[in-house]
Design a protein around this motif. Sequence first.
Motif, PDB file in Angstrom:
ATOM      1  N   GLN A  59      17.396 -66.269 -63.490  1.00  0.00           N
ATOM      2  CA  GLN A  59      16.270 -65.465 -63.416  1.00  0.00           C
ATOM      3  C   GLN A  59      16.492 -64.146 -62.560  1.00  0.00           C
ATOM      4  N   SER A  70       9.151 -65.250 -65.949  1.00  0.00           N
ATOM      5  CA  SER A  70       8.876 -66.347 -65.135  1.00  0.00           C
ATOM      6  C   SER A  70      10.131 -67.481 -64.988  1.00  0.00           C
ATOM      7  N   ASP A  72       9.596 -70.426 -66.020  1.00  0.00           N
ATOM      8  CA  ASP A  72       9.245 -71.174 -67.212  1.00  0.00           C
ATOM      9  C   ASP A  72       9.979 -70.630 -68.350  1.00  0.00           C
TER      10      ASP A  72
END
Length: 158
Positions: A59, A70, A72
């Motif tokens: 990320q 995100s 997710d």
Amino acid sequence: MGWSDELEADLLMGVRSMNKLDYAMEKLSDNGFKLTNKRHKMLNILMQEDRYLSAKDVQEKMLEHFRGISPDTIYRNLYTFVDLGLVEVTELEGERIFRFSCDLHDDHHHHHFICTDCGNTKELEDCPMSYFSGQLPNCEIKSHRFEIFGLCENCSHH
């Protein structure tokens, strides 16, 4: 810029094994997934790093290119890649870590030494299963995973 434009830019930068990235993108497409810039960049990051990374590491690298991406989205794509055999996953100290698959095109059986500090890996050619299978009479072994964790040459000297 589309994923093919980004692929061309990566080729110009001299990224090795770009055919693996082509194969990965083709496999995504063949399985009904859209070929997005985010998926291309995430796979490219994993391929360039050539070591195990946490989802958080992925990320952080993705945030350089896609503000606000995100966790997710990162996890969902990583597990899609794992399900398709494009990315390998293991666990280190309770955290799942991911790396671009070593053997996308063949069934080269091997195991890994994984550095617990930097995530670098080394392939181990010998498989210990012949030793263990003799200790498991009448058992049907479906699969196995053998990993050694420790410090690589660079990290053990720091």
